[in-house]
Scaffold this active site. Structure first.
Site, PDB file in Angstrom:
ATOM      1  N   ARG A   1     -20.243 -21.638  -3.213  1.00  0.00           N
ATOM      2  CA  ARG A   1     -19.568 -21.346  -1.929  1.00  0.00           C
ATOM      3  C   ARG A   1     -18.398 -22.298  -1.720  1.00  0.00           C
ATOM      4  NH1 ARG A   1     -21.330 -23.608   2.437  1.00  0.00           N
ATOM      5  NH2 ARG A   1     -23.535 -23.130   2.143  1.00  0.00           N
TER       6      ARG A   1
ATOM      7  N   TYR B   1      -0.772  -4.595  10.118  1.00  0.00           N
ATOM      8  CA  TYR B   1      -1.933  -3.965   9.484  1.00  0.00           C
ATOM      9  C   TYR B   1      -3.000  -3.713  10.565  1.00  0.00           C
ATOM     10  CZ  TYR B   1      -5.934  -3.376   6.426  1.00  0.00           C
ATOM     11  OH  TYR B   1      -7.044  -2.883   5.807  1.00  0.00           O
TER      12      TYR B   1
ATOM     13  N   ASP C   1       2.097 -12.520   6.272  1.00  0.00           N
ATOM     14  CA  ASP C   1       1.284 -11.662   5.410  1.00  0.00           C
ATOM     15  C   ASP C   1       2.239 -11.031   4.405  1.00  0.00           C
ATOM     16  OD1 ASP C   1      -0.047  -9.504   4.227  1.00  0.00           O
ATOM     17  OD2 ASP C   1      -1.260  -9.088   6.000  1.00  0.00           O
TER      18      ASP C   1
ATOM     19  N   LYS D   1      -4.638  -5.382  -3.131  1.00  0.00           N
ATOM     20  CA  LYS D   1      -3.487  -4.498  -3.280  1.00  0.00           C
ATOM     21  C   LYS D   1      -2.719  -4.834  -4.571  1.00  0.00           C
ATOM     22  CE  LYS D   1      -5.108  -3.343   0.685  1.00  0.00           C
ATOM     23  NZ  LYS D   1      -4.584  -3.753   1.975  1.00  0.00           N
TER      24      LYS D   1
HETATM   25  C1  LIG Z   1      -5.093  -4.332   3.107  1.00  0.00           C
HETATM   26  C2  LIG Z   1      -4.338  -5.282   3.943  1.00  0.00           C
HETATM   27  C3  LIG Z   1      -4.973  -6.320   4.609  1.00  0.00           C
HETATM   28  C4  LIG Z   1      -6.486  -6.493   4.588  1.00  0.00           C
HETATM   29  O1  LIG Z   1      -6.957  -6.784   3.325  1.00  0.00           O
HETATM   30  P1  LIG Z   1      -8.424  -6.371   2.766  1.00  0.00           P
HETATM   31  O2  LIG Z   1      -8.405  -6.927   1.407  1.00  0.00           O
HETATM   32  O3  LIG Z   1      -8.510  -4.885   2.835  1.00  0.00           O
HETATM   33  O4  LIG Z   1      -9.417  -7.015   3.677  1.00  0.00           O
HETATM   34  C5  LIG Z   1      -4.201  -7.201   5.333  1.00  0.00           C
HETATM   35  N1  LIG Z   1      -2.864  -7.059   5.404  1.00  0.00           N
HETATM   36  C6  LIG Z   1      -2.214  -6.055   4.790  1.00  0.00           C
HETATM   37  C7  LIG Z   1      -0.739  -5.952   4.927  1.00  0.00           C
HETATM   38  C8  LIG Z   1      -2.915  -5.139   4.036  1.00  0.00           C
HETATM   39  O5  LIG Z   1      -2.271  -4.145   3.433  1.00  0.00           O
END
Ligand SMILES: *Cc1c(COP(=O)(O)O)cnc(C)c1O
Length: 383
Positions: free
Chosen positions: A51, A103, A175, A200
């Site tokens: 962890r 998001y 982000d 992604k």
């Molecule tokens: C998918 C996404 C998230 C969240 O990520 P997860 O891995 O699905 O929890 C946050 N910000 C953006 C821009 C995203 O496309």
């Protein structure tokens, strides 16, 4: 001299500390919960319990740090776990100034969790720096930005936001999921924290969920690491390995996916059933200049609006190569219906204000041949 981005995708930072004891080319998966101690107060490897830290995850964190020019990175079990960990930096009474077009999961996190904990999100159009400046209050502690934003592809001036943040003693959190570190490095533009959903582009194969927080300041990354070890949303060794493998091809994937996206955006622009194309690589996009000044490209996400709801529903039903599914950034092209799939928890009034309506579709361009994607969209758009 620092190696080029493509090289760092494969090797990370060649001077980085972690090497496999047996010189394996593919860094091993340390599938263990715990690590032995030889005697009290002595720990050979520096690892105690997974962890807290694990060699496979640490290696991946080194690679991501190298790609984002960060001092340190913490890997999480999802992008949302990464975003929540960042919000743990704040206390009751604090306010966070956010891009209004975020998001959907981040908005749900603000509304359901942060609000209950006394942290308020103020949503503004961060593509307008004057609005950002006017919206800073004595309780504001951070500016939180997505650029390009999801799903409207609005562009925010990161250098401008960094200056505003630092003049006012705030953190700038970005982000960077949509462009990936191949195309944009927010820390080099003045941001304090960069977040990725590794589900992604970083992993790139629609096969795993992960998240990252990187920072340019050792103190800040220590705080995030303490939060991660305490709240426990860490990335498992096997998933760490999968993301590391995905990253090896990040540069070539991004390059090709972006090239295809440009071709598809140009084609959509001339399509009779399409009324608007939101892609920052198109010269008529209002954020074209700013994006070009801070990013190396426009990525492979395209949102577009069709003439009516019937057409949108027909496209989703008729596509046969492009898949109607949530998520983005992988080798498979996916088409999403934001109003129902990614943003249903955003209040209707806000969705209408942003333009997330029944006629909006979002396309993540994958690695299939661009002409095949175009033929598929063409037959799906036609009645
Ligand atoms: C998918 C996404 C998230 C969240 O990520 P997860 O891995 O699905 O929890 C946050 N910000 C953006 C821009 C995203 O496309």
């Amino acid at each position: 001299m620092k190696e080029s981005f493509e090289t760092r995708c494969i090797h990370g930072d060649p001077d980085a500390s972690l090497r496999d004891a047996n010189n394996a080319i593919s860094f091993p998966i340390y599938q263990t919960a715990s690590f032995s101690h030889i005697k009290t107060g002595h720990n050979d490897s520096g690892f105690d319990y997974t962890r807290e830290s694990n060699p496979t995850r640490s290696k991946l964190e080194e690679v991501v740090s190298s790609l984002e020019s960060a001092v340190g990175t913490v890997a999480f079990s999802s992008g949302m776990a990464a975003i929540s960990a960042c919000f743990e930096l704040f206390r009751p009474g604090d306010r966070i100034l956010c891009s209004e077009d975020l998001y959907g999961g981040a908005i749900r996190l603000h509304n359901l969790i942060s609000a209950k904990n006394g942290v308020t999100a103020d949503y503004v159009d961060t593509s307008d720096l004057k609005t950002v400046e006017k919206s800073i209050t004595p309780d504001t502690k951070a500016i939180y930005v997505e650029t390009p934003s999801n799903p409207m592809m609005n562009i925010t001036d990161l250098r401008g936001c960094a200056k505003l943040a630092h003049d006012n003693g705030l953190l700038l959190i970005v982000d960077n999921t949509f462009l990936s570190p191949y195309l944009q490095n927010p820390l080099l533009l003045g941001a304090d924290i960069v977040i990725h959903s590794g589900s992604k582009f970083l992993s790139g194969h629609n096969d795993t969920i992960s998240g990252f927080v990187s920072a340019g300041d050792a103190n800040l990354i220590d705080k995030i690491r303490l939060i991660s070890k305490t709240t426990g949303g860490v990335l498992a060794p096997f998933d760490s390995w999968l993301v590391m493998r995905g990253i090896k091809t990040l540069a070539v994937r991004m390059k090709q996916q972006q090239e295809s996206a440009m071709k598809i955006a140009d084609w959509l622009f001339d399509c009779p059933q399409v009324t608007n194309v939101y892609y920052p690589g198109l010269k008529d996009h209002p954020g074209y200049e700013i994006n070009a000044s801070q990013a190396k490209g426009s990525g492979s996400m395209i949102s577009f609006r069709v003439d009516n709801e019937k057409t949108a529903l027909r496209v989703l039903q008729k596509v046969r190569l492009v898949t109607f599914a949530e998520s983005l950034g992988g080798v498979e092209s996916l088409i999403t219906y934001p109003a129902l799939q990614t943003h249903p928890d955003v209040p209707q009034k806000m969705r209408e204000h942003l333009g997330i309506t029944e006629t909006l579709l979002r396309l993540s361009v994958g690695l299939e041949n661009a002409d095949d994607i175009i033929s598929d969209l063409k037959q799906a758009l036609e009645e």
